[in-house]
Design an enzyme around this catalytic site. Structure first.
Site, PDB file in Angstrom:
ATOM      1  N   TYR A 105       0.850  -1.201   0.000  1.00 53.96           N
ATOM      2  CA  TYR A 105       0.000   0.000   0.000  1.00 53.96           C
ATOM      3  C   TYR A 105       0.883   1.249   0.000  1.00 53.96           C
ATOM      4  O   TYR A 105       0.717   2.146  -0.836  1.00 53.96           O
ATOM      5  CB  TYR A 105      -0.911  -0.009   1.239  1.00 53.96           C
TER       6      TYR A 105
HETATM    7  O1  UGB Z   1      -2.175   6.864   7.745  1.00 57.93           O
HETATM    8  C1  UGB Z   1      -2.275   6.186   6.754  1.00 57.93           C
HETATM    9  O2  UGB Z   1      -1.771   6.473   5.713  1.00 57.93           O
HETATM   10  C2  UGB Z   1      -3.043   4.914   6.814  1.00 57.93           C
HETATM   11  O3  UGB Z   1      -3.930   4.975   7.935  1.00 57.93           O
HETATM   12  C3  UGB Z   1      -4.645   3.811   8.174  1.00 57.93           C
HETATM   13  O4  UGB Z   1      -3.748   2.740   8.445  1.00 57.93           O
HETATM   14  P1  UGB Z   1      -3.402   2.409   9.943  1.00 57.93           P
HETATM   15  O5  UGB Z   1      -2.705   3.538  10.607  1.00 57.93           O
HETATM   16  O6  UGB Z   1      -2.709   1.094   9.940  1.00 57.93           O
HETATM   17  O7  UGB Z   1      -4.858   2.324  10.601  1.00 57.93           O
HETATM   18  P2  UGB Z   1      -5.656   1.100  11.239  1.00 57.93           P
HETATM   19  O8  UGB Z   1      -5.682  -0.039  10.330  1.00 57.93           O
HETATM   20  O9  UGB Z   1      -6.924   1.650  11.719  1.00 57.93           O
HETATM   21  O10 UGB Z   1      -4.754   0.722  12.489  1.00 57.93           O
HETATM   22  C4  UGB Z   1      -4.584   1.652  13.552  1.00 57.93           C
HETATM   23  C5  UGB Z   1      -3.656   1.083  14.584  1.00 57.93           C
HETATM   24  O11 UGB Z   1      -4.249  -0.080  15.163  1.00 57.93           O
HETATM   25  C6  UGB Z   1      -3.333  -1.150  15.133  1.00 57.93           C
HETATM   26  N1  UGB Z   1      -4.122  -2.387  15.014  1.00 57.93           N
HETATM   27  C7  UGB Z   1      -4.778  -2.669  13.889  1.00 57.93           C
HETATM   28  C8  UGB Z   1      -5.553  -3.796  13.777  1.00 57.93           C
HETATM   29  C9  UGB Z   1      -5.628  -4.683  14.870  1.00 57.93           C
HETATM   30  O12 UGB Z   1      -6.299  -5.717  14.827  1.00 57.93           O
HETATM   31  N2  UGB Z   1      -4.963  -4.356  16.000  1.00 57.93           N
HETATM   32  C10 UGB Z   1      -4.203  -3.243  16.125  1.00 57.93           C
HETATM   33  O13 UGB Z   1      -3.609  -2.998  17.157  1.00 57.93           O
HETATM   34  C11 UGB Z   1      -2.420  -0.888  13.971  1.00 57.93           C
HETATM   35  O14 UGB Z   1      -1.171  -1.491  14.164  1.00 57.93           O
HETATM   36  C12 UGB Z   1      -2.333   0.631  14.013  1.00 57.93           C
HETATM   37  O15 UGB Z   1      -1.316   1.012  14.873  1.00 57.93           O
HETATM   38  C13 UGB Z   1      -5.483   3.473   6.969  1.00 57.93           C
HETATM   39  O16 UGB Z   1      -6.161   2.247   7.176  1.00 57.93           O
HETATM   40  C14 UGB Z   1      -4.677   3.400   5.721  1.00 57.93           C
HETATM   41  O17 UGB Z   1      -5.542   3.231   4.629  1.00 57.93           O
HETATM   42  C15 UGB Z   1      -3.804   4.626   5.543  1.00 57.93           C
HETATM   43  O18 UGB Z   1      -4.586   5.702   5.148  1.00 57.93           O
END
Ligand code: UGB
Length: 456
Positions: A265
Site C-alpha cells: 500500500y
Molecule cells: O495513515 C495512513 O496512511 C493509513 O492509515 C490507516 O492505516 P493504519 O494507521 O494502519 O490504521 P488502522 O488499520 O486503523 O490501524 C490503527 C492502529 O491499530 C493497530 N491495530 C490494527 C488492527 C488490529 O487488529 N490491532 C491493532 O492494534 C495498527 O497497528 C495501528 O497502529 C489506513 O487504514 C490506511 O488506509 C492509511 O490511510
C-alpha cells in the site's frame, strides 16, 4: 417385330434424350436460382460482418466517437436485462438527462466558486469533502466505483446524503478512460480532488493486484485524461503517512526519507508521488499530494481498527492489540475527519492553475506534498480505553506482537508546512473525535448500548 422393335427403340432413345435435355435445362435453372440465393446470402453476411466490425472497432483516431460508442454500449448494458447494477444513477450514463445532472452538480453556486471532480466521493474522506465544498457553494461532481472492499451499503448511505445536497455521483471506475474523458468533455473542471484508492495497509498482502489497479493504473489513467483536458484542472490527491515506512526520524517531516515503504500500500502511494512528479514535469499539471495520518470519525471506514474495535467491543468479541517486536506500544497520529477536510480544502484553495493545454506544458507548474496529521500520537491501548469509556463496556483485550503485515510501529506528523501554506491546524483530540464517532455509530447501526451520551 424386329422392325417395330427397332422403331420403338429409336423412339424410346429419342424420348430419353429429350427428357435428359429437359432435366439438364431444369437443373441449370435450379443451379442459377440457387447460386443467386447463395450470392445474396453471402452479400448479406458480409454486410452484417462489416457492420459488426464497425460497431466493435470505431476509428482509434476519433476518441470522442470511441467514448460515445463505449458509453452507449455501457448505457445499453446497464439498462438492459443483463445489468448487474441496480443503481438509478448509472442507468442513463451518456444520455442528455445524465449530462444535465453532471453539469448541474458541477456548477458552482457562488461567484468564482470551484468546479471539483471528487473521485472516491462515496468513500469516507470523499463524502465529507464533497459535502463541505457543496455547502460552501462550489460545484461538486462525485465519481466512485462502489466496490465491495467494505460494506457497499455504507457507501450507498453516504451517496444518499450527498444527493440530498444535490451532489451527483457518477458510478464508474478510474480505469475507464472513455467515461473520464466524457466527464471532462461535459465539464471544464477547475480542480480534481482525487481520493479514490485501494486503502488499507494489511489488506495489501491479501489482494496486492487491487492496489496496482487503483493506486497506480487508475491514477495514471486519471492523469492522462487530466493532462489532455482543456483547461487542465489542478489536482489534489490522497497520499499517505505510510510513505514514511521505516523512517526513524520524528516527527515525520516532508523532507524525511520515503524510500523504505513497509507495505505494498505504502509503495503504491510513494509511486503515486513519483508519478505526480512526472506529470507535473512533462505536462504542466498542478499537483498536490496530501499525506493523511490515520483518519477517523463519523461515516468512517469499517476496515479501520477504531471502527471494528467498536463493533467487536459491543459484540463482546476479543480484539487484538498489537505491540512492537520489542514489546513497546504501537501508536498512531489519529487525525479527525473535520481537520482533514479543512486540510483538503486549504490545499484546493491554494492550488495554482495547471500550465499546460492541448496536452502540452506551457510553463512550470506547482508540485507540492503536505503532511495532514494531528501532531500528537496516541498508543492503540489508549484508543481502546477511550472506546471502553464511551461504550460503557470493557473490551476483551488480546495483546499480541504486531504481525509482519506491513504495519509500522509509530506515526507522528509535523504539519508546519501545511500550516505555513494554508493555515492547517488540527483542533480535535482523539477523545473528542471518538465521542463524535461513537455517537454516529450507535445512531447509524441503531444500537442502544450503555453509551455515555454528551458532547456534540
Ligand atoms: O495513515 C495512513 O496512511 C493509513 O492509515 C490507516 O492505516 P493504519 O494507521 O494502519 O490504521 P488502522 O488499520 O486503523 O490501524 C490503527 C492502529 O491499530 C493497530 N491495530 C490494527 C488492527 C488490529 O487488529 N490491532 C491493532 O492494534 C495498527 O497497528 C495501528 O497502529 C489506513 O487504514 C490506511 O488506509 C492509511 O490511510
Amino acid at each position: 417385330m424386329p422392325m417395330s422393335a427397332t422403331a420403338d427403340t429409336s423412339k424410346t432413345v429419342k424420348l430419353e434424350r429429350y427428357n435428359s435435355y429437359l432435366r439438364k435445362i431444369h437443373s441449370t435453372k435450379v443451379l442459377n436460382a440457387s447460386s443467386k440465393v447463395l450470392f445474396r446470402a453471402t452479400l448479406l453476411v458480409a454486410l452484417v460482418l462489416v457492420l459488426l466490425f464497425a460497431i466493435n472497432y470505431p476509428p482509434l483516431s476519433d476518441s470522442r466517437a470511441a467514448a460515445a460508442h463505449h458509453l452507449h454500449r455501457r448505457s445499453f448494458l446497464s439498462t438492459g436485462l443483463f445489468s448487474s447494477s441496480s443503481s438509478s444513477s448509472s442507468s442513463s450514463i451518456g444520455g442528455a438527462a445524465w449530462e444535465k445532472r453532471v453539469r448541474q452538480s458541477s456548477t458552482a453556486k457562488r461567484p468564482r466558486g470551484l468546479s471539483v471532480l471528487v473521485t472516491g466521493a462515496a468513500g469516507f474522506v470523499g463524502s465529507h469533502c464533497s459535502l463541505y465544498l457543496r455547502k460552501r457553494g462550489d460545484g461538486v461532481l462525485g465519481f466512485d466505483n462502489f466496490n465491495d472492499y467494505y460494506d457497499p451499503a455504507l457507501k450507498r448511505a453516504r451517496q444518499a446524503l450527498l444527493e440530498k445536497q444535490q451532489v451527483f455521483i457518477v458510478e464508474g471506475d478510474l480505469n475507464d478512460g472513455p467515461l473520464l474523458r466524457k466527464l471532462f468533455d461535459v465539464v471544464p473542471f477547475t480542480h480534481v480532488l482525487h481520493l479514490a484508492a485501494q486503502a488499507g495497509v494489511r489488506y495489501a498482502m491479501k489482494n496486492p493486484q487491487s492496489y496496482i489497479a487503483s493506486n497506480i493504473a487508475g491514477f495514471v489513467n486519471l492523469l492522462e485524461v487530466a493532462k489532455a483536458a482543456n483547461p487542465q484542472p489542478a489536482i489534489v490527491w490522497a497520499s499517505s503517512s505510510s510513505v514514511y515506512g521505516l523512517n526513524t526520524e520524528n516527527p515525520f517531516s516532508e523532507e524525511h526519507r520515503t524510500d523504505q515503504p513497509a507495505s505494498l500500500y505504502a509503495a503504491t502511494k510513494k509511486a503515486g508521488e513519483e508519478i505526480a512528479h512526472t506529470y507535473n514535469h512533462i505536462y504542466g499539471l498542478s499537483l498536490t499530494g496530501l499525506r493523511f495520518f490515520t483518519v477517523y470519525g463519523p461515516w468512517g471506514r469499517p476496515d479501520m481498527a477504531y471502527f471494528f474495535f467498536t463493533k467487536d467491543i459491543l459484540h463482546g468479541k476479543s480484539i487484538d492489540i498489537y505491540r512492537t517486536q520489542d514489546n513497546q506500544e504501537v501508536a498512531r497520529d489519529f487525525t479527525y475527519i473535520d481537520d482533514i477536510v479543512k486540510g483538503c480544502v486549504g490545499a484546493l484553495d491554494t492550488a495554482e492553475k495547471s500550465t499546460g493545454s492541448g496536452g502540452k506544458k506551457r510553463g512550470q507548474a506547482q508540485l507540492r506534498v503536505y503532511n495532514l496529521g494531528n501532531t500528537s500520537p496516541v498508543p492503540v491501548g489508549r484508543l481502546v480505553s477511550i472506546l471502553e469509556g464511551l461504550l460503557g463496556t470493557k473490551a476483551k483485550k488480546h495483546l499480541i506482537k504486531m504481525p509482519r503485515n506491513g504495519d509500522v510501529p509509530y506515526t507522528h506528523a509535523n504539519v508546519s508546512l501545511a500550516y505555513k501554506d494554508f493555515g492547517y491546524k488540527p483542533t480535535t483530540d482523539l477523545a473528542a473525535g471518538l465521542r463524535k464517532f461513537v455517537k454516529w455509530y450507535v445512531g447509524y447501526y441503531g444500537i442502544q448500548p450503555r453509551v455515555k451520551k454528551g458532547g456534540s
